[in-house]
Design an enzyme around this catalytic site. Structure first.
Site, PDB file in Angstrom:
ATOM      1  N   LYS A  95      43.217  40.802  40.606  1.00 16.69           N
ATOM      2  CA  LYS A  95      42.940  42.207  40.272  1.00 16.69           C
ATOM      3  C   LYS A  95      41.918  42.756  41.274  1.00 16.69           C
ATOM      4  O   LYS A  95      40.962  42.059  41.637  1.00 16.69           O
ATOM      5  CB  LYS A  95      42.417  42.267  38.834  1.00 16.69           C
ATOM      6  N   LYS A 144      47.126  43.318  40.116  1.00 14.89           N
ATOM      7  CA  LYS A 144      46.668  44.414  39.257  1.00 14.89           C
ATOM      8  C   LYS A 144      45.654  45.290  40.001  1.00 14.89           C
ATOM      9  O   LYS A 144      44.496  44.924  40.128  1.00 14.89           O
ATOM     10  CB  LYS A 144      46.039  43.867  37.966  1.00 14.89           C
ATOM     11  N   ASP A 174      40.407  39.177  31.608  1.00 19.70           N
ATOM     12  CA  ASP A 174      40.112  39.684  32.952  1.00 19.70           C
ATOM     13  C   ASP A 174      38.687  39.264  33.320  1.00 19.70           C
ATOM     14  O   ASP A 174      37.713  39.860  32.861  1.00 19.70           O
ATOM     15  CB  ASP A 174      40.226  41.214  32.988  1.00 19.70           C
TER      16      ASP A 174
END
Length: 347
Positions: free
Chosen positions: A229, A265, A165
């Site tokens: 995300k 996400k 991430d």
């Protein structure tokens, strides 16, 4: 860790930079109205609430990103991720075949804690079920030199991470240097290779406008992101439904133009099952039910699992009480008393 099996994953391709994909004009008011309408349609109760809560469990990246993280609390996190409920808990109302699927999608930790997570999940024999995600590239600010950020990705993968991430360089987004941002994310995609999926954190609370959120999402997808995300969870504003809707618009348009599928996400601010159901309803009504699986949708959360456990345990207890009431023969006296009480309430 050098003896660890290296598995090649199916990852998204880097596509050429195309500025035409960045043309957008978003009406904030319209987006907020749509998000509000969706959120009002997501009320569920009883067995349906249990089912949605368990779906949320299987879509969660159980996260700890604290300065005082230790090997011990990462092990505890991994135990909860692998075995959130005791197996016998589901015996009465659930098919036993579902029990092996009752785990989170992943755990998410700092690169320095990846090895601890790998060893714990290996001990529980769940390496093929529960992914290990690591935040990287100078999380949460991204204010580090590019080489340092790329080295952090390599370090996390060598320690056992299969998902990375990364945080984007918000400075480049704020000055509109989208091609420079694209070039950085391309290098991060390259550093992950086929050894790890790439999730790109937009840090939406620091991008200023919805147009910038859309453009940042598009740039990351062109660069080869497997997921986009919302947030680091450290900003003032994190995952909100209107922002999620803008990111979904970008995913839909990108798929239409390139045929490439990118996951979503939301992270930060998803704390209750009600929050999770609102997000899952939004995704279901826009991207479709096929998106509600770990390959395409995740929650980044540390506290969500507590509420999932509460909702499921209370829901199962209620089902047991209802089952018990059905099986208890009602005596004539009890029936007469109940009739009397009903009459009394009418009066």
């Amino acid at each position: 860790m050098s003896s660890m099996d290296v598995k090649e994953l199916e990852v998204n391709k880097t596509l050429p930079y195309d500025p035409s994909l960045l043309k957008v004009n978003i009406s904030l008011r319209q987006v907020e109205e749509i998000a509000l309408t969706v959120s009002q349609r997501c009320h569920v109760t009883g067995a349906n609430e249990i089912a949605w809560a368990l779906r949320a469990l299987m879509l969660t990246d159980l996260t700890t990103l604290a300065g005082d993280d230790t090997a011990a609390n990462v092990r505890r996190l991994c135990l909860r991720a692998c075995y959130p409920f005791e197996p016998q808990f589901f015996d009465k109302f659930f098919d036993r075949a579902l029990i092996p699927e009752m785990h989170t999608a992943a755990v998410c930790v700092y690169p320095a804690r990846v090895k601890d997570a790998y060893l714990a999940i290996q001990q529980y024999d769940k390496l093929d079920k529960v992914a290990i995600a690591a935040v990287a590239t100078g999380f949460p600010t991204g204010q580090y030199g590019l080489q340092t950020r790329l080295q952090e990705i390599s370090h996390a993968i060598l320690a056992g991470a299969t998902e990375i991430d990364i945080v984007i360089n918000r400075q480049l987004a704020l000055v509109g240097d989208w091609e420079a941002m694209y070039n950085e994310v391309v290098l991060m995609r390259s550093a992950c290779g086929q050894r790890a999926h790439l999730k790109t954190i937009l840090a939406i609370g620091e991008l200023g406008t919805m147009d910038n959120v859309y453009k940042a999402a598009m740039v990351c997808m062109m660069a080869g992101a497997d997921f986009i995300k919302t947030s680091t969870g450290k900003e003032t504003v994190n995952a909100t439904l209107p922002v999620g809707l803008v990111m979904i618009f970008a995913i839909q348009e990108f798929k239409r133009r390139t045929c490439q599928i990118v996951g979503l996400k939301p992270a930060g601010g998803v704390k209750t099952v009600r929050d999770a159901i609102a997000w899952m309803t939004l995704v279901n009504e826009t991207l479709g039910i096929r998106w509600l699986r770990p390959e395409r949708f995740r929650f980044g959360a540390s506290g969500l699992l507590d509420d999932i456990e509460r909702v499921v345990r209370q829901g199962v207890k209620k089902l047991e009480e209802e089952e018990a009431q059905k099986n208890v023969p009602v005596s004539r006296e009890a029936a007469a008393a109940e009739t009397f009480c009903k009459e009394l309430r009418k009066k």
